[in-house]
Design an enzyme around this catalytic site. Structure first.
Site, mmCIF file in Angstrom:
data_model
loop_
_atom_site.group_PDB
_atom_site.id
_atom_site.type_symbol
_atom_site.label_atom_id
_atom_site.label_comp_id
_atom_site.label_asym_id
_atom_site.label_seq_id
_atom_site.Cartn_x
_atom_site.Cartn_y
_atom_site.Cartn_z
ATOM 1 N N ASP A 51 60.816 52.277 41.592
ATOM 2 C CA ASP A 51 60.485 53.501 40.869
ATOM 3 C C ASP A 51 60.768 54.763 41.661
ATOM 4 O O ASP A 51 61.048 55.814 41.074
ATOM 5 C CB ASP A 51 59.038 53.475 40.368
ATOM 6 C CG ASP A 51 58.025 53.108 41.424
ATOM 7 O OD1 ASP A 51 58.385 52.991 42.609
ATOM 8 O OD2 ASP A 51 56.844 52.939 41.055
ATOM 9 N N ASP A 83 49.768 54.186 49.066
ATOM 10 C CA ASP A 83 49.487 52.916 48.378
ATOM 11 C C ASP A 83 48.975 51.804 49.278
ATOM 12 O O ASP A 83 48.050 51.101 48.904
ATOM 13 C CB ASP A 83 50.712 52.392 47.626
ATOM 14 C CG ASP A 83 51.059 53.226 46.411
ATOM 15 O OD1 ASP A 83 50.274 54.136 46.079
ATOM 16 O OD2 ASP A 83 52.095 52.986 45.803
#
Length: 886
Positions: free
Chosen positions: A72, A482
């Site tokens: 992404d 993350d």
């Protein structure tokens, strides 16, 4: 991983790029820059292996072993069968086009396998100032040409796991279709991707948005036209395929078909409503179009879903869902057909966050299903698979969950699922952190377990927020979005575990005490718990601090030069300082909330700050700050600065924006005044490395624009001249978060990227290229004691920590600890030491930085290993000829 945690971190990552992304292009009239030289560097990744969401995997249908993966924010990759690794394909994307590192779709040409296409663009709102593009290659991604589009694409937008939006006609490979977001409809190219035009006959541009009320435009964007599938049975070579299916983000009108090569389109009659069709996969041999439905666009939401089969000849719709609708708490997305045995279909419950994702398999065209795991009696699970994550041991997250959760998890955000069209035994699927795969999938049907392991080496997809390279200890510590970050004791091996205790969802800032580099501090984001943590062993182990009132995020943190005090500027409240390890914080005065803070690298009482064009100085350990009289600094807050190790009051500051001061500034008087570097047009990071062989001042590194060229630059003469060390093939999009040299290896530079992990470069003319190695074989004497602790254990694998203490009266200058594994255990990966294993005997030796152990002091190392049967801890340890107390 819990759903709320994934949602929080992904939205934070998306929002983070808004505040941390590159400024707009410089206006005309930038100061003339001096000429620069160039150096040839070898570039690699500090290995993490994965670390981000892989929403798409594409196999070529006519050439064996040719496959691509899209990420992404981190570009696209090609599979290398000979090495079982992935090769990055978009590292050439530069600063001004940083959004083109987000890949919304990949298409591999089945007529000419040398051709591959990528639809690129990261955000459809104003976070990304550029439009999307379709990249085309005739050499499998080695080189590319670009066709700009008149609209944006959203590789990191909601719905990015649906697709593929880009498809090549399997008969006339000059024809491609592209599904667009934001109401831009369906687009077509008739010249192999060189030019594009809207298919004006296509009736529905979609209408679904994750959250129509979102004022940022991120969640409120229309997810648009989401996939294109050709029916290869309706065409002949050289002529456009007649029948084309298209999926639309519209719960009432999700699937359309053309039977005249795209001239006209009709909504397919009788189709299900109330859901979005995430995928449409055709089994042309049996005449079935399979559709995976969810009530939302994903990738981190979805509470209900169905699987349907459409008979293309009769128009019959059949609900082939593996579970009743009432029993779903997830949507379906991952969907694949075994091309060797088309009656075999697989699908994923991509949004089944707890206790785990689920994978379903049918060998009779959806008539009946089995699943990857099931309950025997709750909460006991029976798995059809085994998992071995020893190549990426951090995928256990250091967790010890209660049943029915397991670690490692089968996955989450599992929107990509593909069976190799040439090999029924090979399947790959993407998760929010890696690519998993198996090469004995058909064991599933035979009642035997199939083996899952990471198939991700070479694919690096972390967003890097900060980097430090201490003068002793591990060569690199990273702060990541993350997954928190890692202590890299080796750049060429995957670290065993991200930072834990606490485990931040994202680490925002890192620092170490310059004269006591074993003292390290990190700040970050966490759903609940402290936002700051400390280490006294160079980041090997951590303990959480205590937050002052009002903290909502990590912000920036600075360690005093001797590790006796810390200054923290967290989100949600003002700047604070503490003596010791953060058990009691006091508010600093004289400095505004949100300031960036750093420490002087010589004077432990001196700290610095910057906010909105003003530089601040504290000489009392962060208790009070005074605004500097320095003028001409950047007015905004896109600034990063550092103080020079060993140079009291020597500060370099980089940052700015196109509509104001932008560049690199230097202070030699503790921030009282700054001088702007005349030959740097724009700079966004600054870092220091080992001085050149003929220099006394440390090497400078920056991500900057010099002589009109964006790049990574090095200076060995205090910024008087600059050398570009990257090249046009190695640009990695946006590199404005952090940079640092290595204080032990001249020329080595570590570069933070937004989606391609930590890249590091070594010059052919330097002394780099290898990690710091262990010292000579040691022969310590004197008493010793060992504590051996198994910290985590799972099926056929475990993790252990070993603490070795010098209980004698003489210091050690090097050590080698030996023990037997009487149960036959094997060490897979060991950190903070070098190791060998011969049969059952393991020997762990010091590295170069932890050789010296004073009387009464300890040294620790850890490892992951494999076991079967039993896993008893060893009871005898020897240090040379000495038997250690255990």
């Amino acid at each position: 991983m819990r759903r709320t945690r994934i949602l929080t971190t992904l939205l934070a990552l998306a929002a983070g790029l808004l505040t941390g992304g590159p400024p707009a292009a410089l206006a005309a009239g930038s100061p003339e820059a001096a000429a620069v030289t160039a150096d040839t560097y070898a570039w690699k990744n500090a290995r993490i292996d994965g670390g981000g969401f892989v929403p798409g995997i594409v196999f070529n249908r006519t050439e064996k072993d040719l496959a691509y993966a899209r990420t992404d924010i981190g570009g696209a990759y090609r599979w290398e069968e000979g090495t079982k690794t992935w090769t990055p394909l978009l590292d050439h994307v530069g600063w001004d086009d940083w959004g083109h590192t987000g890949v919304v779709s990949v298409a591999s040409d089945s007529v000419d396998p040398d051709r591959v296409y990528a639809a690129v663009g990261t955000y459809t709102n104003d976070w990304d100032p550029g439009n999307g593009a379709v990249l085309r290659s005739t050499d499998r991604g080695a080189t590319w040409k670009k066709a700009d589009l008149p609209f944006k694409l959203g590789g990191n937008m909601p719905g990015r796991g649906m697709g593929e939006r880009l498809a090549v006609d399997p008969h006339d490979n000059d024809v491609l279709y592209l599904g667009a977001p934001s109401g831009n409809g369906l687009w077509r190219s008739a010249d192999a991707g060189a030019t594009w035009a809207e298919v004006t006959a296509f009736p529905n541009p979609g209408n679904h948005a994750q959250d129509p009320s979102d004022s940022s435009g991120y969640a409120s964007d229309n997810q648009g036209v989401v996939w294109v599938t050709f029916d290869e049975s309706t065409g002949t070579a050289g002529a456009a395929t007649k029948t084309v299916y298209v999926g639309v983000a519209d719960k009432e009108n999700a699937v359309y078909r053309s039977t005249d090569a795209g001239a006209t389109w009709q909504r397919i009659a009788g189709q299900p409503t109330g859901y979005l069709a995430h995928k449409g996969v055709l089994d042309a041999e049996n005449g079935y179009l399979y559709l995976a439905y969810s009530d939302t666009g994903g990738p981190y939401d979805g509470g209900k879903g169905r699987l349907y089969r459409y008979a293309t000849a009769t128009g019959t719709w059949t609900d082939v869902s593996p579970v009743a609708e009432a029993d779903t708490y997830f949507g379906f997305s991952g969907l694949t057909v075994d091309r060797q045995n088309p009656g075999t279909v697989m699908a994923t419950a991509y949004s089944s966050w707890w206790p785990d994702t689920q994978i379903f398999r049918s060998t009779n065209s959806g008539g009946s299903w089995t699943q990857a795991w099931s309950y025997t009696s709750y909460p006991t699970r029976e798995n059809r698979y085994t998992m071995d994550v020893s190549s990426s041991p951090w995928l256990t997250w250091g967790a010890s969950p209660s049943p029915p959760e397991q670690t490692p998890k089968l996955g989450w955000m599992t929107e990509a699922l593909e069976i190799d069209p040439f090999d029924s035994d090979r399947m790959m699927y993407g998760t929010g952190a890696t690519i998993y795969g198996t090469e004995n999938l058909t064991n599933w049907d035979e009642g035997a377990k199939f083996a899952i392991e990471p198939m991700v080496r070479g694919l690096e997809e972390t967003a890097v927020n900060d980097l430090i390279s201490p003068p002793a200890g591990a060569p690199l510590l990273s702060a990541l979005g993350d997954i928190g970050g890692f202590r890299h004791t080796s750049l060429t091996e995957v670290p065993s575990m991200m930072y834990t205790s606490p485990n931040f969802t994202s680490t925002t800032s890192l620092d170490f005490a310059e004269t006591k580099p074993d003292t390290v501090v990190r700040a970050g984001n966490l759903d609940s718990g402290p936002h700051i943590a400390f280490s006294t062993d160079n980041g090997a182990n951590w303990f959480g601090g205590t937050d002052p009132s009002g903290v909502s995020g990590g912000g920036t943190v600075a360690a005093g030069a001797d590790g006796s005090r810390f200054v923290w500027s967290p989100q949600g409240t003002g700047v604070h300082f503490t003596n010791g390890f953060g058990t009691s914080w006091q508010a600093s005065t004289g400095i505004p909330a949100g300031a960036v803070v750093e420490s002087d690298r010589v004077d432990p009482e001196t700290f610095y700050g910057f906010k909105s064009g003003t530089f601040y100085v504290s000489t009392d350990g962060g208790a009070t700050f005074t605004a500097s009289a320095a003028t001409g600094l950047p007015a905004g807050d896109s600034v990063r600065f550092k103080a020079l190790p060993g140079g009291e009051g020597d500060i370099w500051l980089a940052g700015g924006a196109a509509d104001g001061p932008y560049g690199l500034w230097h202070s030699t008087d503790g921030g009282a005044s700054f001088t702007k570097s005349p030959n740097v047009e724009a700079a966004d990071t600054i870092g220091f490395g080992k001085a050149a062989p003929d220099a006394t001042y440390q090497t400078l590194f920056t991500s900057a624009k010099i002589a009109g060229v964006r790049g990574i630059y090095r200076s060995t003469d205090q910024g008087a001249t600059w050398t570009r060390v990257n090249d046009d093939a190695h640009q990695w999009g946006w590199t404005g978060a952090a940079i640092t040299g290595d204080p032990r290896v001249y020329g080595r530079v570590y570069v933070a990227t937004n989606g391609r992990g930590v890249v590091y470069g070594d010059t052919a003319g330097g002394d780099g290229g290898t990690d710091p190695g262990p010292g000579p074989d040691p022969t310590p004497t004197g008493a010793c004691a060992v504590t051996y602790t198994i910290t985590n254990q799972w099926s056929e694998g475990f993790q252990a920590d070993v603490r070795l203490t010098n209980t004698g009266t003489s210091p050690w200058n090097g050590w080698a600890l030996t023990w037997p594994f009487t149960d036959g255990q094997r060490v897979n990966q060991l950190w903070n030491a070098e190791h060998t294993q011969s049969g059952t005997t393991v020997t762990a030796r010091n590295t170069g930085w932890n050789a010296d152990v004073a009387p009464g002091a300890s040294v620790s190392f850890g490892f992951t290993g494999s076991w079967s049967g039993t896993n008893a801890a060893p009871t005898s340890f020897e240090l040379g000829d000495e038997v250690c107390e255990a």
